[in-house]
Design a protein around this motif. Structure first.
Motif, PDB file in Angstrom:
ATOM      1  N   GLU A   2       4.211  12.768  -1.591  1.00 54.11           N
ATOM      2  CA  GLU A   2       5.273  12.869  -0.598  1.00 54.11           C
ATOM      3  C   GLU A   2       4.743  13.505   0.682  1.00 54.11           C
ATOM      4  OE1 GLU A   2       9.788  14.202  -1.054  1.00 54.11           O
ATOM      5  OE2 GLU A   2       8.406  15.898  -1.071  1.00 54.11           O
ATOM      6  N   GLN A  26       4.341   5.301   3.595  1.00 53.87           N
ATOM      7  CA  GLN A  26       4.821   6.096   2.465  1.00 53.87           C
ATOM      8  C   GLN A  26       6.163   5.587   1.962  1.00 53.87           C
ATOM      9  OE1 GLN A  26       3.111   8.679   1.149  1.00 53.87           O
ATOM     10  NE2 GLN A  26       1.466   8.658   2.666  1.00 53.87           N
ATOM     11  N   ASP A  27       6.402   5.763   0.657  1.00 55.25           N
ATOM     12  CA  ASP A  27       7.699   5.429   0.072  1.00 55.25           C
ATOM     13  C   ASP A  27       8.560   6.668  -0.145  1.00 55.25           C
ATOM     14  OD1 ASP A  27       7.245   2.692  -0.039  1.00 55.25           O
ATOM     15  OD2 ASP A  27       6.237   2.838  -1.972  1.00 55.25           O
ATOM     16  N   GLU A  28       7.950   7.849  -0.057  1.00 53.57           N
ATOM     17  CA  GLU A  28       8.683   9.102  -0.180  1.00 53.57           C
ATOM     18  C   GLU A  28       8.302  10.003   0.990  1.00 53.57           C
ATOM     19  OE1 GLU A  28       8.611  11.071  -3.900  1.00 53.57           O
ATOM     20  OE2 GLU A  28       8.668   9.214  -5.083  1.00 53.57           O
ATOM     21  N   ARG A  30       9.715  13.648   3.449  1.00 56.55           N
ATOM     22  CA  ARG A  30      10.653  14.699   3.837  1.00 56.55           C
ATOM     23  C   ARG A  30      10.496  14.961   5.328  1.00 56.55           C
ATOM     24  NH1 ARG A  30      10.269  19.898   1.881  1.00 56.55           N
ATOM     25  NH2 ARG A  30       8.043  19.604   1.489  1.00 56.55           N
ATOM     26  N   CYS A  51      15.993   2.947   2.294  1.00 57.59           N
ATOM     27  CA  CYS A  51      15.722   4.236   1.652  1.00 57.59           C
ATOM     28  C   CYS A  51      17.018   4.936   1.253  1.00 57.59           C
ATOM     29  CB  CYS A  51      14.954   5.155   2.599  1.00 57.59           C
ATOM     30  SG  CYS A  51      13.288   4.603   3.002  1.00 57.59           S
ATOM     31  N   SER A  66      15.397  14.109   2.757  1.00 58.35           N
ATOM     32  CA  SER A  66      14.496  13.536   1.757  1.00 58.35           C
ATOM     33  C   SER A  66      14.751  12.040   1.675  1.00 58.35           C
ATOM     34  CB  SER A  66      14.725  14.187   0.391  1.00 58.35           C
ATOM     35  OG  SER A  66      14.440  15.572   0.447  1.00 58.35           O
ATOM     36  N   ILE A  68      13.644   8.347   0.039  1.00 60.01           N
ATOM     37  CA  ILE A  68      12.964   7.673  -1.070  1.00 60.01           C
ATOM     38  C   ILE A  68      13.278   6.184  -0.994  1.00 60.01           C
ATOM     39  CG2 ILE A  68      12.719   7.450  -3.563  1.00 60.01           C
ATOM     40  CD1 ILE A  68      13.609  10.331  -3.844  1.00 60.01           C
ATOM     41  N   GLU A  70      13.175   2.813  -2.899  1.00 60.08           N
ATOM     42  CA  GLU A  70      13.049   2.311  -4.258  1.00 60.08           C
ATOM     43  C   GLU A  70      13.288   0.814  -4.291  1.00 60.08           C
ATOM     44  OE1 GLU A  70      14.427   6.227  -6.809  1.00 60.08           O
ATOM     45  OE2 GLU A  70      15.821   4.563  -6.540  1.00 60.08           O
TER      46      GLU A  70
END
Length: 208
Positions: A2, A26-28, A30, A51, A66, A68, A70
């Motif tokens: 992350e 990036q897929d994750e 903050r 996201c 945050s 994410i 998916e």
């Protein structure tokens, strides 16, 4: 792994630009920001990228988002559209390719007497609703953002335009400058990245 982006203190639209670049790798992610406008702008961008977003308000009046991404998570219905405009010409009208965008840069229409300018804007927004073809987007910036607050004389007309499908963008930097964050009653608090992109892709720009 992350990634963390500290976007505190960065002027609009830097938090959005940094987030967009990071999401390309990036897929994750903050992101820490220090104003509500940045929170909303990053949320909109994240949702447009498919996201899931959670927001945590910190004790020091900052926010951590945050993000994410998916597989199987669909983009928000409010995601920015990719529009391939086709030039269309009807008899008696000029050839225009691209959306019609109106720029509202002041809370009074024209130069001269401010009271008269506010009166003119009341007539302008009311008349817009009566036109055969509505604008695609109206962008409010500088003191123009004051027209979108709760006690605005033209608020109901702007709401009617929004309900009719006109996209309303309100400059987040301007909202922060005038301390109007809690008073905006219509439209989406936006950023210079979206505003500049809207101007660039417009087929017709109008500043009354």
């Amino acid at each position: 792994m992350e990634e963390f982006i500290d976007a505190r203190g960065l002027a609009c639209p830097q938090p959005v630009i940094l987030t967009k670049k990071a999401l390309e790798q990036q897929d994750e992610l903050r992101v820490r920001v220090d104003n509500i406008a940045a929170v909303e702008n990053v949320k909109r961008l994240a949702k447009s990228q498919g996201c899931q977003v959670t927001v945590q308000e910190e004790k020091d009046r900052t926010w951590t988002l945050s993000l994410i991404r998916e597989e199987g998570v669909e983009a928000s219905p409010d995601s920015p559209e990719i529009v391939c405009d086709v030039a269309v010409q009807t008899e008696g009208e000029p050839l225009v390719s691209g959306p019609c965008v109106i720029l509202i840069t002041s809370n009074a229409m024209g130069q001269g007497d401010d009271e008269l300018g506010r009166l003119l804007f009341r007539g302008f927004f009311h008349t817009l609703q009566e036109l055969d073809k509505l604008p695609d987007k109206i962008i409010f910036y500088n003191s123009g953002v004051k027209l979108t607050v709760k006690d605005s004389d033209v608020l109901e007309d702007i709401k009617q335009l929004a309900q009719a499908g006109v996209e309303i963008l309100v400059c987040g930097t301007c909202v922060n400058f005038f301390n109007l964050t809690d008073q905006i009653a219509v439209g989406t608090i936006s950023n210079m990245y979206d505003i500049a992109g809207s101007m660039r892709s417009a087929g017709l720009l109008i500043r009354p």
